[in-house]
Design a protein around this motif. Structure first.
Motif, short mmCIF file in Angstrom:
data_model
loop_
_atom_site.label_atom_id
_atom_site.label_comp_id
_atom_site.label_asym_id
_atom_site.label_seq_id
_atom_site.Cartn_x
_atom_site.Cartn_y
_atom_site.Cartn_z
N LEU A 1 104.81 78.10 98.07
CA LEU A 1 103.82 78.72 97.95
C LEU A 1 103.50 79.79 99.29
O LEU A 1 103.59 79.34 100.22
N THR A 2 103.15 80.99 98.95
CA THR A 2 102.71 82.00 100.05
C THR A 2 101.93 81.70 100.73
O THR A 2 101.79 81.82 101.97
N THR A 3 100.77 80.89 100.28
CA THR A 3 99.55 80.47 101.31
C THR A 3 100.08 79.27 101.98
O THR A 3 99.43 79.07 103.01
N GLU A 4 101.24 78.69 101.94
CA GLU A 4 101.67 77.40 102.73
C GLU A 4 102.75 78.07 103.67
O GLU A 4 103.31 77.48 104.52
N ALA A 5 103.20 79.40 103.50
CA ALA A 5 104.23 79.92 104.16
C ALA A 5 103.85 80.21 105.79
O ALA A 5 102.95 80.05 106.31
N ILE A 6 104.94 80.36 106.69
CA ILE A 6 104.80 80.27 108.02
C ILE A 6 104.49 82.08 108.44
O ILE A 6 105.21 82.94 107.98
N ASN A 7 103.42 82.62 109.03
CA ASN A 7 102.99 83.69 109.24
C ASN A 7 103.65 84.27 110.61
O ASN A 7 103.58 83.74 111.60
N PRO A 8 104.83 85.26 110.45
CA PRO A 8 105.51 85.57 111.50
C PRO A 8 104.58 86.07 112.80
O PRO A 8 104.77 86.11 113.90
N CYS B 1 95.31 82.18 94.70
CA CYS B 1 96.01 83.07 95.83
C CYS B 1 97.52 83.25 96.02
O CYS B 1 98.05 83.53 96.78
N ASN B 2 98.27 82.72 94.72
CA ASN B 2 99.57 82.47 94.86
C ASN B 2 100.00 83.23 93.28
O ASN B 2 99.50 83.04 92.46
N ASP B 3 101.10 84.10 93.58
CA ASP B 3 101.73 84.46 92.15
C ASP B 3 102.38 83.56 91.53
O ASP B 3 102.63 82.34 91.97
N ASN B 4 102.43 83.49 90.28
CA ASN B 4 103.28 82.71 89.35
C ASN B 4 102.51 81.25 89.54
O ASN B 4 103.41 80.16 89.82
N ASN B 5 101.43 81.08 89.48
CA ASN B 5 100.52 79.70 89.65
C ASN B 5 100.20 79.25 88.33
O ASN B 5 100.25 79.68 87.14
N GLU B 6 99.96 77.96 88.43
CA GLU B 6 99.87 77.03 87.02
C GLU B 6 98.46 77.40 86.44
O GLU B 6 98.53 77.25 85.22
N LEU B 7 97.68 78.03 87.13
CA LEU B 7 96.34 78.29 86.45
C LEU B 7 96.59 79.31 85.46
O LEU B 7 95.80 79.53 84.55
N ASN C 1 92.01 82.39 80.05
CA ASN C 1 91.94 83.43 79.60
C ASN C 1 92.22 84.72 80.23
O ASN C 1 92.88 85.71 79.99
N VAL C 2 91.79 84.64 81.59
CA VAL C 2 91.97 85.60 82.34
C VAL C 2 92.27 85.14 83.91
O VAL C 2 91.46 84.25 84.34
N ALA C 3 93.48 85.53 84.31
CA ALA C 3 93.90 85.17 85.62
C ALA C 3 93.41 86.34 86.90
O ALA C 3 93.78 87.21 86.64
N ILE C 4 92.89 85.72 87.91
CA ILE C 4 92.47 86.58 88.99
C ILE C 4 93.31 86.07 90.20
O ILE C 4 93.08 85.04 90.58
N THR C 5 94.06 86.86 90.74
CA THR C 5 95.24 86.43 91.69
C THR C 5 95.31 87.30 92.83
O THR C 5 96.13 88.20 93.12
N PRO C 6 94.55 87.35 93.84
CA PRO C 6 94.52 88.09 94.96
C PRO C 6 95.45 87.53 96.05
O PRO C 6 95.32 86.48 96.51
N VAL C 7 96.79 87.79 96.02
CA VAL C 7 97.92 87.48 97.14
C VAL C 7 97.42 88.00 98.46
O VAL C 7 97.90 89.19 98.71
#
Length: 304
Positions: free
Chosen positions: A5-12, A165-171, A176-182
């Motif tokens: 998950l992007t939200t769990e990645a290490i931020n350089p 807030c992650n692409d390719n998510n289970e939701l 009907n509508v997916a909102i995904t601010p990454v």
């Protein structure tokens, strides 16, 4: 897996965070927050689509129901709780649910988010129906509580919106509508109360405010349906009447009192010359839209 998950990645940008000076900590957090609005902006189309559906359902006696766990759930409850004083909406019209119940607003309820059946129980407890819209909020996009709630909502025919807030998510496959601010990796790895939380708050602000605008709760950018329940809001109501008329403080206050504290009614009375009861009928016939009621009454007012 969380590691993907992007939200769990290490931020350089913050790998040496514990060596930063306090000023450097403030700078890096602020610089990372600067990209949140851009991430939300990229979701303008699905957000607008969601707003139109929400407004339509609310106009037809449906409800907007937010649900989530942890920070996501708290933000949903917060947005729901702010609608009545801001827009004079029925407290039952916008509802917020959090995994673990009300106690989870201030205390961590361990494991509540891991049970999809708890979301089903919570939605059943408020009699979710096909007329309603639900917004399942999970920054990870995988929280079982939210996944279970979206599945149930679709089973009974409610309109389902997923916010993650992650692409390719289970939701995404369960709504009907997916909102995904990454928003990318957090400054404090995995602490989604930060950038992801800010993005969530921004989206929820748009959903509720946009829907209420579509329902006629504003006049220009004035909150003409606010509920004056305290001194601050009463003062704001007076300022709004002043902004939409040529009245001063005392006159606006007097007009408001003669109209039972109803801002819309007061503005319509001023510009149309109608009595308060006549103004209320015009507003009812216009489904609460002040500009439409003014046109019907022959008024020419527009907010400054």
């Amino acid at each position: 897996m969380l590691k993907h998950l992007t939200t769990e990645a290490i931020n350089p940008a913050s790998e040496s965070l514990d060596d930063f000076t306090t000023y450097e900590i403030v700078q890096v957090i602020n610089s990372q927050d600067a990209g949140v609005a851009e991430a939300v902006g990229k979701q303008a189309k699905p957000i607008a689509e969601a707003i139109d559906v929400i407004a339509d359902r609310l106009a037809k006696s449906g409800r907007l129901i937010y649900f989530g766990a942890g920070t996501s759930g708290r933000l949903g409850v917060l947005d729901a709780s702010e609608c009545p004083p801001t827009f004079n909406s029925d407290p039952k019209q916008v509802v917020g649910l959090i995994a673990g119940g009300p106690i989870a607003l201030t205390t961590s309820v361990e494991g509540a988010e891991d049970h999809p059946e708890l979301a089903v129980q919570d939605l059943q407890s408020i009699n979710l129906s096909a007329k309603d819209v639900v917004v399942g909020i999970a920054t990870s996009g995988r929280t079982p509580y939210v996944v279970g709630g979206l599945d149930y909502a679709q089973q009974i025919g409610a309109f389902a919106i997923g916010l993650a807030c992650n692409d390719n998510n289970e939701l995404a496959s369960r709504c009907n509508v997916a909102i995904t601010p990454v928003v990318g990796p957090e400054i404090l790895s995995g602490s989604t109360r930060m950038k992801a939380g800010t993005a969530t708050k921004m989206v929820l602000n748009m959903l509720s405010t946009g829907a209420m605008i579509r329902l006629g709760k504003t006049f220009g950018n004035l909150m003409v349906d606010l509920r004056a329940t305290n001194t601050k809001l009463n003062a704001r109501a007076i300022r709004i009447v002043e902004a939409a008329t040529d009245l001063g403080d005392a006159e606006a206050d007097e007009l408001l009192k003669s109209c039972g504290g109803e801002v819309k009614t007061a503005i319509l009375v001023y510009h149309s010359g109608k009595k308060p009861e006549e103004a209320r009928k015009l507003l009812k016939d216009a489904d609460g839209h002040l500009k439409q009621a003014l046109r019907t009454a022959g008024g020419e007012a527009s907010p400054d």
